[in-house]
Enzyme design. Structure first.
Site, short mmCIF file in Angstrom:
data_model
loop_
_atom_site.label_atom_id
_atom_site.label_comp_id
_atom_site.label_asym_id
_atom_site.label_seq_id
_atom_site.Cartn_x
_atom_site.Cartn_y
_atom_site.Cartn_z
N VAL A 21 -1.72 2.76 -7.32
CA VAL A 21 -1.08 3.58 -6.28
C VAL A 21 -0.12 2.71 -5.45
CG1 VAL A 21 -1.48 4.94 -4.18
CG2 VAL A 21 -3.00 5.21 -6.17
N CYS A 22 -0.68 1.73 -4.78
CA CYS A 22 0.09 0.99 -3.78
C CYS A 22 1.15 0.10 -4.41
CB CYS A 22 -0.86 0.17 -2.91
SG CYS A 22 -2.16 1.21 -2.19
N VAL A 23 0.95 -0.33 -5.64
CA VAL A 23 1.99 -1.08 -6.35
C VAL A 23 2.84 -0.14 -7.20
CG1 VAL A 23 2.46 -2.95 -7.98
CG2 VAL A 23 0.50 -3.12 -6.42
#
Lengths: 213, 213, 213, 213, 213, 213, 213, 213
Positions: free
Chosen positions: G122-124
């Site tokens: 998600v965050c990457v």
């Protein structure tokens, strides 16, 4: 007080009327230290073991290690399941060193102790070895406990074996309490297996569907 | 009836004329609970072990746990292999708690018992420990049994070891029965290894092809 | 000189005032022989164990095997941590065969020995078994040691168990020394766990942040 | 009917108002065919994914493959969650070959399709490839699906990639729908993560406990 | 003939002048049955162990199981290494049941026996247990042996432990023979480690290169 | 001869009437080179794939690499299954370099080729890439093939992907041929899944037992 | 603002003067969600990557997701390393949706972006795909990021590949910046490798010791 | 100089007369950085690949990275195998940035380059990508290379794939050179497989033994 003389252990198995469950340091902070079991499975197994105590009316002792600090509170679901049990918060690493804990164990009147906790190598192994040394029969529930790494767990298993502690799993404990599928509790036990093992829900629902046709 | 006095166990090995095979709860529903061994291999190993009993005329005891419910019927191939053996269906979790099962074991007249079952941690470990406690020599066949998870199996292995149960595998059992490649059964044993180990078919067929040239 | 008679071992646990730490052959060349534990984790665990000795003022014995050759020098960080400890360089494989090493152990005045080293199956197992045979209580720290392959480590674990050596991990040793979170050393111990376990830094920092709000 | 022209896919991400969830053959019999993911985790992930659809009001299509035979009924919990959705039972292996299924997909009015099913290599890969070929944007949810063995899953992943299907996980889908923690659904989403990821319950309860002090 | 009375085993370690090496059924056909260790490593370990016998002049006994059939001939490199040793071909599964084998063992005059073979669970475990029962000190070399599957090996390890057999690895055996790096054999031993461990060649060559500058 | 112009490949799937099965070098010697899949499973998968060809009347091409030498004969069970197919023995490594092989492929009249073989990285990858380059649609069956090590298999998968070869598994191929459970072959297909997947026998027998009640 | 036209990307490699490092959501709560990489290694890798930015003076962007809630604060060591960098706290899941974040990226003046974060999927993956879509060259650092489970990570890797994001590791990034061991930074780079790879400390200290003799 | 125009690459395979082998940084220090492949296997594979060049007279380029420092000298066995090849020592990380290296490659006159090195993610991936970008056909030999960790290797594989580099293994390279078992080199090739694959020695010796009878 050591286990009474009348507790002669001729059977290698525990029964629902002679055993107690001790849950040690299943705290929200410490649980994050388990690196060799995934969190979803571990949580499932801890709750499954606690539910065994409910099913068979085992006396339960709950304890935490400095729950107001970073170790965190007891897994809230455990509080909900045993609202009547006072959680013994300790500063002593080995729960067996804490008189309040030992008293709570003695108060159960049981000399067959089922222990699980986080981390296996400390919070389970230490009191399990201490209790065994004092003459209690002890079972350590591996899959409702967890370790910092594989070697730590293997070392803990070895050390508990050498001290006479029996190793087990939550499903084994449940089956050991059940003993007979004609007991009144059997349907609840089947539902419990269905909720917690994964596979039993599948065979049960398949069976129900095909039998109903 | 406990094993007879005349059964002095000076040898650490079982022989074809002093051993019996007990297959416990290899049922189509329960087999789906084995999470730490793939189904193709497990089924291969269970059938391989059953074939050892055929090869060496070992008495066989078959038992199931509530086969009419979701646990499911005995693996049909086992019924086909032993049509003359009556399957003892139980409500008791530990087969050794069931008088019909113990009588069937006693009726074999053997005090060396080879056990396999599903799940290892309950259906094998419980009766194996009970039988060992009564003086039987017991071997538990790990790869023809299976567990809910790795920790459950490790705990079961530890507990059986502590109770004096020997651990083994189907190939080891078969080799322990064979003892001498000059026995009449040897060609059938070679064919059995060829069918069930994978590798032996390869070396045998390579050998046959190159020898024939 | 064997451990004195007055050392009756009624407790199965070591204490900070009765134990010594022996670090054996943690050399830059030999460390490269550890094939079954990654180097970053192993180094972390070795330093973590050494720090336990600092925290609890355990006497420390350091030894190397021909450090001027390809086995390489002691891990420099260990020299830095214990500048006052003379490193005993040996030609003898089993450190316990070396009088200088045994003298250094005796000079600690402790009969409870915590050992780690590279490789587990030789540099730890040999002196651990020798010391146990002479009456010392010995713990081998698995995760601050390492092996050439998995089977070598399993064999070493088995052989040490048979010889009465207890297996453990650095985190277990640290907890066994701590015993009580009300001790003066507790904040330092928490910082140590935070630096070396990975997870404890996370729960501690999360706790500090949310408590501060 | 192919996706409409107005569906220009300038964003590589799906939104809650343009996506639909297709759950394919999560049946009690077929689920037992998953050999490379443990049943407890798989069931957790399937329910977690279904709950995403509830949270974000995604249109849902449910289908089974001959549910009255050994493949078994749909996982009952899915029926309970979507009582208004009619389950489309098929004899066709590739759900996309079944007009009723395609119609149900078209009826959602969505051209962004999130698919999961049992087994990945057949029940997911076939309709995913078919839908992509017809111009739909497709995501296959790997951890809410499962395979007969590792190679089967790797092959399925490769084949879907080549066909332009995006691979994802249930947590990724949920995050992709959420997009902004200031949305009204955020607290429910946090509770969902807490129930299904394991770790989020731990950090959340630790946070609540320490913040409350 | 059992081990002589004069062989009092006060040391837990074997020495080069009191031990013999028994290599059992390292045949080209049987080696293909090892499923839980890769062939390149296994062959390396077997040859490494045989070379230990050369380095320390250990008496060697070689035996095969029906080498003219599909089990295949002894690994030819072993014939080359020990041209003076007559290979005892057997029809008996347990080498210890074969008088020719036992005589060859007795002829070595050694009561400390180092055994390796293929498969561990049969060809090593059976004679290791038999020899231990007759009073020999026995070490089984795990990584120069191999098994049909993991459970078979674990069971064999457990059964040998129970019978008093020590488990070990080729590197451990070699280090146990060496004992002192000032012995004449030391340079050859270093070269042997360099050839067979992988890592020692690297540290040795790095050392030689940097020392030479 | 390249695939005919009339073979326009609008569907991404193979059908029973447009595909052929090519089994390459499943020889008793070469099969022993597979180090990253256990022999029992691999043999099961190879036979399962061959049985798909029988079920759906796919044309079959069989080829070996110097079968009279150490590579060994074709797995005898394959000869038994396809007695009418002449096995093409080659000296050329890439089967596609052998005119007899290519002719046999052309003689099938199929441009959709399903390939499996030993070893994946050579015997499958080389002709798969060659055939794809000439315009054939190619599927490589990973789990009915096998490799010397994991990296060799990953490299082969990558290289085949880059060349436009689709990766698949035997169960996927079978399902892709079946397409519809109302086809006449369906009961045979179910029996095939039951015999070869392990799990399907269990759910089928459970179903039959409970439905019959 | 998209990357400037003058940024023609003829080289497939990043340089120290054209790249920026974006660290996304390395928060004490979220880090506990990484289930497929051990915490000690992950923390080591995250810090190692951050140190690369220090060594090569890369512009750094730091961002968190609701750091005042259970996700927790940024790993404090990162704050210490970059005291001059303002941490951008967001409510938006995809950092690239947050104007403040994009502005911070644009302010670096770099069009080659190195991204790491928690969780990878998600965050990457989300901002990496977004940035690549806008014309940035993006590298995602796998071992300084982490995932909820293996399938989530594999899916994220696949999706980033399809979007043109390059995958990398911290050691690769460091080597890609270094380019030439004659640069002034080389000794610091060597020290960095020594501190963070484990193995390089060993070879360096062995070298120093033997060179010094 | 880029590859010549006359090098039209119609075949997807390399031949012995159009390929060169580039071995990059197989140094005794760097080899210790490989954490995801055991040293015995890696060394075996590196030497096996080098031997392929000898068997097929491939031009060889050898290069090292600052061999006089801690990275260590080239693996001495490689020097012995190619005494006529001058080893190009570099300070530049990417060998392709070094004119001496590129000249050596050009001097081979080959445009098909087979590369292996330590570490895969830097020493192989960087020059492989550079060479591919300049129009060379490049194969990277995964199992004769090695990485700091699994994610680093997966990232390197992905990045090389994206750049058009083919992935392969030493056994595949050898088979790709051989092409026909009737070539003069075939017996040497068989002996090479026998020495380096493990399994081929077993089938060859079994074959020789049974054929000779």
């Amino acid at each position: 007080m050591a286990p009474t003389d009348t507790d002669d252990k001729s059977s290698p198995f525990f029964d629902e009327d002679d055993a107690a469950l001790l849950l040690i340091d299943h705290q929200t902070g410490l649980l994050q230290g388990v690196e060799n079991q995934d969190t979803v499975s571990l949580r499932n197994n801890v709750l499954a073991l606690a539910e065994v105590a409910k099913l068979y009316d085992l006396p339960v002792v709950l304890t935490t290690s400095r729950a107001e600090g970073p170790n965190g509170p007891l897994l809230p679901k455990l509080n909900e399941m045993f609202p009547e049990v006072e959680v013994i918060d300790r500063s002593l690493v080995n729960a067996w060193d804490d008189p309040a804990f030992v008293e709570a164990v003695e108060a159960t009147g049981r000399s067959n102790l089922i222990m699980a906790g986080i981390l296996t190598e400390v919070c389970v192994a230490f009191p399990a070895i201490s209790a065994a040394q004092e003459g209690y029969n002890v079972q350590a529930v591996l899959d409702a406990s967890g370790s910092l790494n594989d070697r730590a767990e293997q070392a803990a298993m070895s050390r508990m074996e050498q001290a006479g502690v029996d190793l087990t799993s939550w499903f084994t404990v449940s089956s050991e309490m059940l003993k007979d599928w004609t007991k009144e509790v059997a349907p609840e036990q089947a539902a419990h297996f269905s909720e917690r093992t994964g596979f039993y829900e599948l065979v049960l629902e398949s069976f129900n569907a095909s039998s109903a046709e």
